[in-house]
Design a protein around this motif. Structure first.
Motif, PDB file in Angstrom:
ATOM      1  N   VAL A 234       0.835  -1.203   0.000  1.00 33.06           N
ATOM      2  CA  VAL A 234       0.000   0.000   0.000  1.00 33.06           C
ATOM      3  C   VAL A 234       0.867   1.249   0.000  1.00 33.06           C
ATOM      4  CG1 VAL A 234      -1.659   1.332   1.349  1.00 33.06           C
ATOM      5  CG2 VAL A 234      -1.969  -1.101   1.089  1.00 33.06           C
ATOM      6  N   THR A 235       1.817   1.318   0.914  1.00 31.20           N
ATOM      7  CA  THR A 235       2.596   2.552   0.979  1.00 31.20           C
ATOM      8  C   THR A 235       3.577   2.650  -0.175  1.00 31.20           C
ATOM      9  OG1 THR A 235       4.082   1.431   2.496  1.00 31.20           O
ATOM     10  CG2 THR A 235       2.443   2.887   3.459  1.00 31.20           C
ATOM     11  N   GLY A 236       4.206   1.545  -0.561  1.00 32.38           N
ATOM     12  CA  GLY A 236       5.166   1.598  -1.656  1.00 32.38           C
ATOM     13  C   GLY A 236       4.507   1.978  -2.973  1.00 32.38           C
ATOM     14  N   VAL A 237       3.536   1.151  -3.393  1.00 36.06           N
ATOM     15  CA  VAL A 237       2.859   1.463  -4.648  1.00 36.06           C
ATOM     16  C   VAL A 237       2.123   2.794  -4.508  1.00 36.06           C
ATOM     17  CG1 VAL A 237       1.114   0.660  -6.253  1.00 36.06           C
ATOM     18  CG2 VAL A 237       2.654  -0.958  -5.222  1.00 36.06           C
ATOM     19  N   GLY A 238       1.588   3.048  -3.317  1.00 32.62           N
ATOM     20  CA  GLY A 238       0.895   4.310  -3.098  1.00 32.62           C
ATOM     21  C   GLY A 238       1.792   5.504  -3.315  1.00 32.62           C
ATOM     22  N   PHE A 239       3.022   5.405  -2.787  1.00 32.14           N
ATOM     23  CA  PHE A 239       3.933   6.535  -2.976  1.00 32.14           C
ATOM     24  C   PHE A 239       4.231   6.749  -4.449  1.00 32.14           C
ATOM     25  CE2 PHE A 239       7.105   9.524  -2.716  1.00 32.14           C
ATOM     26  CZ  PHE A 239       8.268   9.083  -3.343  1.00 32.14           C
TER      27      PHE A 239
ATOM     28  N   SER B   9      -0.323 -18.167  -1.394  1.00 35.21           N
ATOM     29  CA  SER B   9      -0.283 -17.983  -2.845  1.00 35.21           C
ATOM     30  C   SER B   9      -1.154 -16.806  -3.241  1.00 35.21           C
ATOM     31  CB  SER B   9      -0.790 -19.226  -3.567  1.00 35.21           C
ATOM     32  OG  SER B   9      -0.195 -20.367  -3.043  1.00 35.21           O
ATOM     33  N   GLY B  10      -2.326 -16.709  -2.594  1.00 36.26           N
ATOM     34  CA  GLY B  10      -3.211 -15.591  -2.901  1.00 36.26           C
ATOM     35  C   GLY B  10      -2.538 -14.265  -2.612  1.00 36.26           C
ATOM     36  N   ILE B  11      -1.860 -14.190  -1.481  1.00 37.24           N
ATOM     37  CA  ILE B  11      -1.188 -12.939  -1.136  1.00 37.24           C
ATOM     38  C   ILE B  11      -0.042 -12.659  -2.102  1.00 37.24           C
ATOM     39  CG2 ILE B  11       0.133 -11.759   0.637  1.00 37.24           C
ATOM     40  CD1 ILE B  11      -2.674 -11.869   1.397  1.00 37.24           C
ATOM     41  N   PHE B  12       0.651 -13.711  -2.492  1.00 40.02           N
ATOM     42  CA  PHE B  12       1.751 -13.526  -3.441  1.00 40.02           C
ATOM     43  C   PHE B  12       1.220 -12.929  -4.743  1.00 40.02           C
ATOM     44  CE2 PHE B  12       5.545 -13.739  -5.474  1.00 40.02           C
ATOM     45  CZ  PHE B  12       5.805 -14.820  -6.298  1.00 40.02           C
ATOM     46  N   HIS B  13       0.115 -13.498  -5.227  1.00 42.43           N
ATOM     47  CA  HIS B  13      -0.434 -12.945  -6.470  1.00 42.43           C
ATOM     48  C   HIS B  13      -0.937 -11.541  -6.265  1.00 42.43           C
ATOM     49  CE1 HIS B  13      -1.581 -13.309 -10.592  1.00 42.43           C
ATOM     50  NE2 HIS B  13      -2.834 -12.974 -10.344  1.00 42.43           N
ATOM     51  N   LEU B  14      -1.467 -11.263  -5.059  1.00 39.22           N
ATOM     52  CA  LEU B  14      -1.911  -9.902  -4.744  1.00 39.22           C
ATOM     53  C   LEU B  14      -0.761  -8.931  -4.905  1.00 39.22           C
ATOM     54  CD1 LEU B  14      -4.047  -9.067  -1.606  1.00 39.22           C
ATOM     55  CD2 LEU B  14      -2.263  -7.576  -2.297  1.00 39.22           C
ATOM     56  N   VAL B  15       0.396  -9.300  -4.378  1.00 36.65           N
ATOM     57  CA  VAL B  15       1.543  -8.396  -4.432  1.00 36.65           C
ATOM     58  C   VAL B  15       2.006  -8.192  -5.875  1.00 36.65           C
ATOM     59  CG1 VAL B  15       3.923  -8.109  -3.731  1.00 36.65           C
ATOM     60  CG2 VAL B  15       2.269  -8.978  -2.114  1.00 36.65           C
ATOM     61  N   THR B  16       2.192  -9.317  -6.599  1.00 37.76           N
ATOM     62  CA  THR B  16       2.675  -9.143  -7.976  1.00 37.76           C
ATOM     63  C   THR B  16       1.636  -8.430  -8.824  1.00 37.76           C
ATOM     64  OG1 THR B  16       1.851 -11.322  -8.576  1.00 37.76           O
ATOM     65  CG2 THR B  16       4.150 -11.172  -7.867  1.00 37.76           C
ATOM     66  N   HIS B  17       0.371  -8.741  -8.579  1.00 38.90           N
ATOM     67  CA  HIS B  17      -0.689  -8.059  -9.328  1.00 38.90           C
ATOM     68  C   HIS B  17      -0.661  -6.570  -9.068  1.00 38.90           C
ATOM     69  CE1 HIS B  17      -4.901  -6.587  -9.758  1.00 38.90           C
ATOM     70  NE2 HIS B  17      -4.784  -7.210 -10.906  1.00 38.90           N
ATOM     71  N   ALA B  18      -0.419  -6.194  -7.796  1.00 40.57           N
ATOM     72  CA  ALA B  18      -0.330  -4.759  -7.500  1.00 40.57           C
ATOM     73  C   ALA B  18       0.745  -4.118  -8.365  1.00 40.57           C
ATOM     74  CB  ALA B  18      -0.032  -4.548  -6.025  1.00 40.57           C
ATOM     75  N   PHE B  19       1.879  -4.777  -8.472  1.00 36.87           N
ATOM     76  CA  PHE B  19       2.959  -4.210  -9.278  1.00 36.87           C
ATOM     77  C   PHE B  19       2.545  -4.040 -10.726  1.00 36.87           C
ATOM     78  CE2 PHE B  19       5.443  -4.126  -5.808  1.00 36.87           C
ATOM     79  CZ  PHE B  19       6.042  -5.293  -5.390  1.00 36.87           C
ATOM     80  N   PHE B  20       2.168  -5.164 -11.368  1.00 32.87           N
ATOM     81  CA  PHE B  20       1.985  -4.984 -12.802  1.00 32.87           C
ATOM     82  C   PHE B  20       0.655  -4.339 -13.161  1.00 32.87           C
ATOM     83  CE2 PHE B  20      -0.468  -8.802 -12.746  1.00 32.87           C
ATOM     84  CZ  PHE B  20       0.290  -9.857 -12.292  1.00 32.87           C
ATOM     85  N   LYS B  21      -0.363  -4.492 -12.316  1.00 30.72           N
ATOM     86  CA  LYS B  21      -1.606  -3.801 -12.671  1.00 30.72           C
ATOM     87  C   LYS B  21      -1.465  -2.301 -12.489  1.00 30.72           C
ATOM     88  CE  LYS B  21      -4.462  -5.404 -14.348  1.00 30.72           C
ATOM     89  NZ  LYS B  21      -5.539  -6.172 -13.749  1.00 30.72           N
ATOM     90  N   ALA B  22      -0.809  -1.883 -11.395  1.00 35.48           N
ATOM     91  CA  ALA B  22      -0.594  -0.448 -11.217  1.00 35.48           C
ATOM     92  C   ALA B  22       0.230   0.085 -12.388  1.00 35.48           C
ATOM     93  CB  ALA B  22       0.122  -0.178  -9.908  1.00 35.48           C
ATOM     94  N   LEU B  23       1.232  -0.685 -12.767  1.00 33.26           N
ATOM     95  CA  LEU B  23       2.057  -0.266 -13.897  1.00 33.26           C
ATOM     96  C   LEU B  23       1.225  -0.149 -15.165  1.00 33.26           C
ATOM     97  CD1 LEU B  23       4.681   0.345 -15.199  1.00 33.26           C
ATOM     98  CD2 LEU B  23       5.245  -2.059 -15.227  1.00 33.26           C
TER      99      LEU B  23
END
Lengths: 642, 101, 106
Positions: free
Chosen positions: A101-106, A338-352
């Motif tokens: 949240v804070t990383g991608v948020g920033f 696994s769900g959380i892992f995909h959540l994290v990677t999804h945050a990266f590439f979806k935000a991108l």
């Protein structure tokens, strides 16, 4: 397994600072924003989030896999047996969510400084964004369900404010309202779940419930009811079937909003909640099956719709719905990490992806229809490169982050049932296909827009490009977070989260872990499938240069898909219109005739009684004497009778 | 003289020319007074009167005895009633005076 | 003398007194002449006197009679003042009809 509580003052202060900084940012920007110059407010907003990120990193260094920090701030509700304190709880799951949240948020705040530069509501935008971050942090840090609910509602509110940010447009306001109302329907479920929890357990503290829950009857009606209600909340917040239609409409908001809220953070709140309550869900296999199937169906349904969308942001929105379905499919079989892992990677590439789309829209001065784009890779190379890598990641191209996270989910679901694996693989293939349809139509071939707009195409400023590059790095390398044992790696995230997911691990059905050979086979099938889909898309859209048809030229099944299976129209006809009619009828009959009459009747009766009583004072002394006599008579009679 | 006047008035010689209250009111008055009567009698029925004491005190009924009671047990009301008379006299005189023309 | 008194039961005296009282009330409500009304009030007072005296004689107690004494005092004072009031009203209004006196209202 009880967590090992750490209690150092330094870490406690840091923990407290994490939500406070964005709150301060909101207050400063919100109250004093008018007096500050425009450039400063943007940086104030961004730096508060950066501050939270740094605090999170500092805590992350010290927090081991089995540790946790508990901050009880104050006694909040103290009523009879009910005792709820306002507390924050930081454990590995929280840290991961906080980092995202804070990383991608920033990064998104930084991006917004460039993107919203010309907007007159610049300061307001940053105050809303900070408020959103604050509520999201409350949601993930809350130590009991009530604080989580505050954060839950708060992010819903901020979503409304931000989707309808350009409030002068009626359509955007409608979209914001739709998002809020659908969220509320889910929230009702969540609230009912909380009531059930409170009524039956007497406490809302997450850890306390974790301790009590295993004592209930497995798959008993109580625990199934609680988990179903909580899951309804997740359906609303995380846009699953049937409450998903708000998410595509929410693209009416500015692109950074879509990136932050509808890709990386708010919609992941549902996932977080389920993982946080993993014990409760593990006790109710029925609900887990429901979660699994809803996730699977949503995943493939949204992927199909995404095939025929022509707005760059809508494709990404349906992609988000589909990926969330995939995450829920992981949760449904108990693969929480696994769900959380995909959540994290999804945050990266979806935000991108969203930020890249924003960059494209910015370059084309507001054009969002991909039929009018094309050949942009020559004009905006940085955007193109990052977007391409993100698309590869989401498609599950081998060795990128999406590949590993998706694969883990597919492997867990394969253990559970082959049909599920087939459907989810189909969804992944469709994802790869429509993502690359988007990429090819936007960046390849020749530009299909007007000549003069072609002259204005330019690359974005550094505030927009730098976040793109940073997110790109994470999208590519994100797989390192949780490399499977196959590659003889540490499976870091799964181990880090083991303390959080351990309570449920003992309750779930034990599966035979897949042999390495099987896992490698599945991985290669997935990777190969992705590559095939990408090449097929290339064949259709680059080699053969087919363009999506105009809307009028569609018939039959393609028309159905392009119109989103008419789900919105169905909801409109069968739910909204009857409700409006009911409310009209109620307003006319019950409100006007019954309630108004009752209220007016009270006033009228007072008036009438006043008028009558006034006649008693007519001034005739004889009448007064008479009244005295009557009074005496009445008094004596009463004395006689009592 | 006052008694004479009272008797004359009670004879009510001008019944026809005297203004009467409306008939409704007279009925209402009769009914209410009748109800009062009935209520009082009913309350009489539900009480029990005390024992009759016999024989009474020897000097019962004598004015002398009353006088004695007045000057011993009921002295204060006696004096207060004298003040009452005084104030009543003053009031009557004041009210009945003719205004100076 | 006491013998003849005890021959008449107490209830009859109470009845008589109540009856007189109610007649007095009826008089107050029926008549429009203020002087007649004052006389009816006197009637009511006297009925109470009768009640008190009868009780006093049946109990052999002279408390009732002393009370009658004071009632008479009060009645006299009240009549004096009442008649004086009536005179001043007659001088101002011109009649002793109480139905004319209807200004005691809003």
């Amino acid at each position: 397994m009880t967590a090992n509580l750490i209690n150092t003052p330094g870490l406690n202060y840091l923990g407290l600072l994490i939500p406070i900084l964005p709150l301060i940012g909101f207050l400063v920007n919100g109250l004093l924003g008018k007096f500050l110059p425009k450039g400063i407010t943007g940086w104030i907003g961004s730096l508060t989030v950066l501050g939270s990120f740094i605090c999170t990193l500092l805590i992350f260094q010290k927090l081991g896999a089995g540790d946790a920090i508990r901050l009880d701030l104050f006694h909040w509700i103290s009523f009879g047996n009910l005792d709820i304190s306002f507390g924050l709880w930081i454990d590995p799951l929280t840290i991961i969510m906080l980092l995202v949240v804070t990383g991608v948020g920033f990064l998104i705040h930084l991006y917004s400084i460039g993107y919203m530069h010309d907007d007159e509501g610049f300061t307001r935008f940053f105050s809303y964004l900070n408020l959103f971050i604050f509520f999201m942090l409350l949601l993930v840090m809350g130590s009991n369900y009530l604080i989580m609910f505050i954060g839950w509602e708060g992010v819903g509110l901020c979503s409304y404010l931000l989707i309808g940010f350009w409030f002068k447009n009626d359509a955007y306001n409608d979209a914001a309202q739709k998002a809020f109302v659908m969220n509320r329907i889910g929230d009702l479920g969540f609230l009912l779940g909380i009531f059930f929890l409170l009524f039956n357990f007497g406490t809302l503290d997450i850890k306390a419930i974790e301790a009590i829950a295993p004592g209930l009857t497995m798959n008993g009606s109580l625990v199934v009811a609680i988990t179903l209600f909580l899951f309804i909340g997740a359906i609303g917040k995380s846009a699953q079937i049937p409450l998903y239609t708000w998410l595509p409409d929410a693209m009416a908001g500015p692109t950074p909003v879509s990136a932050l809220i509808h890709a990386a953070t708010m919609v992941t709140a549902g996932i977080y909640m389920v993982v946080r309550s993993n014990v409760l869900f593990a006790m109710a296999p029925f609900t887990m099956t429901v979660i699994l199937w809803i996730g699977v169906v949503t995943s493939v349904f949204a992927a199909v719709i995404g095939l025929k969308q022509n707005d760059i942001k809508k494709v990404l929105a349906y992609s988000t719905v589909s990926q969330l379905g995939l995450m829920f499919a992981a949760l449904g079989v108990g693969a929480f990490s696994s769900g959380i892992f995909h959540l994290v990677t999804h945050a990266f590439f979806k935000a991108l992806l969203f930020l890249g789309a924003g960059s494209v829209i910015h370059a084309l001065h507001g054009e969002q229809d991909i039929r009018k784009m094309g050949g942009l890779r020559k004009f905006i190379p940085i955007t193109y490169a990052t977007f391409l890598l993100a698309a590869l990641a989401i498609s599950g191209f081998p060795l990128l982050s999406g590949f590993f996270s998706k694969d883990e989910i597919l492997a867990s679901d394969f253990e559970h049932g082959k049909i599920i694996w087939v459907i989810l693989s189909l969804s992944s293939l469709l994802t790869a296909f429509y993502m690359f349809r988007l990429v090819y139509l936007t960046f390849f071939n020749t530009y299909r827009g007007s000549e003069e707009s072609r002259h204005h195409i330019h690359e974005s400023p550094w505030t927009m490009s730098v976040p793109l590059i940073i997110l790109c790095v994470f999208s590519v390398l994100g797989g390192l977070l949780n490399l499977p044992d196959l590659v003889r790696s540490n499976h870091w995230m799964a181990h880090y989260l083991s303390a959080v997911t351990a309570p449920s691990a003992t309750l779930l059905r034990e599966h035979e872990p897949l042999s390495h050979g099987m896992e490698a086979l599945l991985m290669s099938i997935a990777g190969a499938g992705a590559i095939v889909a990408i090449l097929y898309a290339r064949y259709i859209y680059v080699t053969r240069k087919t363009l999506p048809e105009e809307d009028a030229a569609l018939h039959g099944f393609p028309k159905l898909v392009s119109n989103k299976f008419y789900v919105d129209e169905l909801y409109e006809k069968f739910i909204t219109r009857p409700v409006f009619k009911l409310s009209e009828w109620w307003g006319h009959f019950v409100d006007k005739l019954v309630i108004d009459r009752a209220v007016n009747g009270v006033a009228k009766s007072l008036e009438v009684s006043g008028k009558t009583l006034r006649l008693f004072q007519n001034g005739h002394t004889g009448f007064y004497v008479f009244a005295m006599v009557i009074g005496m008579v009445v008094f004596f009679i009463i004395r006689l009778l009592i | 003289m006052v008694l004479f006047l009272f008797v004359v008035m009670l004879l009510n010689l001008n019944r026809e020319s005297e203004p009467h209250k409306p008939f409704k009111l007279k009925v209402a008055a009769t009914i209410s007074a009748g109800m009062l009567f009935v209520t009082l009698i009913a309350s009489l029925k539900s009480t029990s009167l005390g024992k009759f004491s016999f024989p009474p005190a020897s000097d019962y009924g004598m004015v002398q005895h009353i006088g004695q009671q007045l000057f011993t047990d009921y002295l204060v009301p006696f004096e207060v009633s004298s003040i009452l008379f005084l104030s009543a006299m003053i009031g009557a005189v004041l009210l009945a005076k003719k205004d100076k023309l | 003398m006491t013998q003849s008194i005890t021959e008449v039961p107490l209830n009859w005296y109470i009845l008589l007194s109540t009856f007189l009282f109610c007649i007095g009330i009826m008089g107050v409500l029926f008549r429009r002449n203020a002087i007649i009304i004052l006389m009816c009030i006197e009637l009511m007072l006297n009925s109470v006197n009768l009640l008190l005296v009868s009780f006093s004689s049946y109990k052999g107690n002279s408390d009732g009679q002393v009370f009658v004494f004071f009632i008479m005092v009060v009645a006299a004072a009240e009549v004096a003042v009442g008649l004086a009031l009536l005179m001043s009203i007659y001088r101002n209004i011109g009649s002793t009809d109480i139905d004319v006196l209807n200004k005691l209202k809003w």
